[in-house]
Design a protein around this motif. Structure first.
Motif, mmCIF file in Angstrom:
data_model
loop_
_atom_site.group_PDB
_atom_site.id
_atom_site.type_symbol
_atom_site.label_atom_id
_atom_site.label_comp_id
_atom_site.label_asym_id
_atom_site.label_seq_id
_atom_site.Cartn_x
_atom_site.Cartn_y
_atom_site.Cartn_z
ATOM 1 N N HIS A 18 4.647 -22.028 16.705
ATOM 2 C CA HIS A 18 5.065 -20.641 16.909
ATOM 3 C C HIS A 18 6.557 -20.374 16.727
ATOM 4 O O HIS A 18 6.960 -19.209 16.633
ATOM 5 C CB HIS A 18 4.645 -20.176 18.306
ATOM 6 C CG HIS A 18 3.175 -20.241 18.514
ATOM 7 N ND1 HIS A 18 2.295 -19.363 17.933
ATOM 8 C CD2 HIS A 18 2.420 -21.120 19.226
ATOM 9 C CE1 HIS A 18 1.065 -19.684 18.275
ATOM 10 N NE2 HIS A 18 1.107 -20.745 19.061
ATOM 11 N N THR A 22 8.227 -16.675 15.479
ATOM 12 C CA THR A 22 8.916 -15.973 16.568
ATOM 13 C C THR A 22 10.391 -15.788 16.244
ATOM 14 O O THR A 22 10.958 -14.718 16.453
ATOM 15 C CB THR A 22 8.739 -16.742 17.883
ATOM 16 O OG1 THR A 22 7.346 -16.892 18.136
ATOM 17 C CG2 THR A 22 9.384 -16.014 19.037
ATOM 18 N N ARG A 23 11.012 -16.833 15.726
ATOM 19 C CA ARG A 23 12.427 -16.755 15.343
ATOM 20 C C ARG A 23 12.627 -15.680 14.282
ATOM 21 O O ARG A 23 13.557 -14.869 14.355
ATOM 22 C CB ARG A 23 12.902 -18.123 14.837
ATOM 23 C CG ARG A 23 14.355 -18.167 14.437
ATOM 24 C CD ARG A 23 14.752 -19.540 13.930
ATOM 25 N NE ARG A 23 13.946 -20.035 12.833
ATOM 26 C CZ ARG A 23 14.025 -19.611 11.567
ATOM 27 N NH1 ARG A 23 14.872 -18.650 11.246
ATOM 28 N NH2 ARG A 23 13.259 -20.138 10.629
ATOM 29 N N LYS A 25 10.694 -13.042 13.712
ATOM 30 C CA LYS A 25 10.493 -11.724 14.313
ATOM 31 C C LYS A 25 11.726 -11.262 15.073
ATOM 32 O O LYS A 25 11.999 -10.067 15.170
ATOM 33 C CB LYS A 25 9.293 -11.753 15.266
ATOM 34 C CG LYS A 25 7.968 -11.731 14.568
ATOM 35 C CD LYS A 25 6.840 -11.714 15.580
ATOM 36 C CE LYS A 25 5.493 -11.674 14.920
ATOM 37 N NZ LYS A 25 4.400 -11.658 15.917
ATOM 38 N N MET A 26 12.473 -12.222 15.625
ATOM 39 C CA MET A 26 13.695 -11.891 16.358
ATOM 40 C C MET A 26 14.868 -11.649 15.415
ATOM 41 O O MET A 26 15.943 -11.244 15.846
ATOM 42 C CB MET A 26 14.053 -13.030 17.318
ATOM 43 C CG MET A 26 13.056 -13.205 18.441
ATOM 44 S SD MET A 26 13.438 -14.634 19.464
ATOM 45 C CE MET A 26 14.818 -13.976 20.414
ATOM 46 N N GLU A 48 10.064 -26.915 13.378
ATOM 47 C CA GLU A 48 9.277 -25.940 12.624
ATOM 48 C C GLU A 48 8.414 -26.602 11.552
ATOM 49 O O GLU A 48 7.396 -26.034 11.150
ATOM 50 C CB GLU A 48 10.195 -24.875 12.022
ATOM 51 C CG GLU A 48 10.810 -23.981 13.082
ATOM 52 C CD GLU A 48 11.693 -22.899 12.529
ATOM 53 O OE1 GLU A 48 11.883 -22.816 11.288
ATOM 54 O OE2 GLU A 48 12.222 -22.105 13.339
ATOM 55 N N LEU A 67 13.185 -18.212 22.803
ATOM 56 C CA LEU A 67 12.441 -17.493 21.776
ATOM 57 C C LEU A 67 11.429 -16.520 22.377
ATOM 58 O O LEU A 67 10.696 -15.860 21.650
ATOM 59 C CB LEU A 67 11.715 -18.496 20.858
ATOM 60 C CG LEU A 67 12.614 -19.323 19.949
ATOM 61 C CD1 LEU A 67 11.812 -20.405 19.247
ATOM 62 C CD2 LEU A 67 13.332 -18.437 18.929
ATOM 63 N N LEU A 69 8.894 -17.352 24.266
ATOM 64 C CA LEU A 69 7.579 -17.968 24.413
ATOM 65 C C LEU A 69 7.372 -18.364 25.872
ATOM 66 O O LEU A 69 8.309 -18.391 26.660
ATOM 67 C CB LEU A 69 7.465 -19.194 23.501
ATOM 68 C CG LEU A 69 7.660 -18.915 22.005
ATOM 69 C CD1 LEU A 69 7.747 -20.218 21.222
ATOM 70 C CD2 LEU A 69 6.545 -18.042 21.460
ATOM 71 N N PRO A 75 3.001 -17.732 22.507
ATOM 72 C CA PRO A 75 3.459 -16.338 22.573
ATOM 73 C C PRO A 75 2.933 -15.669 23.833
ATOM 74 O O PRO A 75 1.827 -15.971 24.298
ATOM 75 C CB PRO A 75 2.840 -15.702 21.324
ATOM 76 C CG PRO A 75 2.513 -16.841 20.424
ATOM 77 C CD PRO A 75 2.214 -17.998 21.321
ATOM 78 N N ARG A 76 3.718 -14.776 24.369
ATOM 79 C CA ARG A 76 3.301 -14.029 25.558
ATOM 80 C C ARG A 76 2.278 -12.970 25.151
ATOM 81 O O ARG A 76 2.362 -12.405 24.064
ATOM 82 C CB ARG A 76 4.489 -13.366 26.216
ATOM 83 C CG ARG A 76 5.487 -14.383 26.719
ATOM 84 C CD ARG A 76 6.594 -13.736 27.517
ATOM 85 N NE ARG A 76 7.579 -14.743 27.882
ATOM 86 C CZ ARG A 76 7.440 -15.585 28.912
ATOM 87 N NH1 ARG A 76 6.369 -15.534 29.667
ATOM 88 N NH2 ARG A 76 8.368 -16.478 29.167
#
Length: 83
Positions: A18, A22-23, A25-26, A48, A67, A69, A75-76
């Motif tokens: 993830h 996630t990185r 998306k940020m 990664e 991140l 998580l 992921p939350r």
């Protein structure tokens, strides 16, 4: 395998699955993430790519939390009613 090693392995596997998405998306580049979390860029790249590294569980946990998580690297869940 002791409990700590099992926890670390599960965290690493989830983080490897993830972290990149996630990185992204940020809006964090690899170099930005490395500076932000105090981890060398090549280490984040290895995670990664799902290549294990010798980072202690505390460092992996700090990366996961940074991140956004969960403590197990997942992921939350989105709250009910959110899009």
């Amino acid at each position: 395998m002791d409990q700590m090693a099992g926890d670390r392995l599960r965290l690493f596997q989830n983080l490897a699955a993830h972290a990149a998405l996630t990185r992204a998306k940020m809006g964090l580049s690899l170099s930005d993430a490395a500076r932000l979390f105090g981890i060398e860029q090549n280490i984040i790249e290895k995670i990664e790519r799902r290549e294990d590294c010798d980072l202690p569980i505390k460092v992996l946990l700090r990366l996961a939390q940074g991140l956004g998580l969960t403590d197990v690297g997942l992921p939350r869940e989105k709250p009910n009613g959110s899009v």
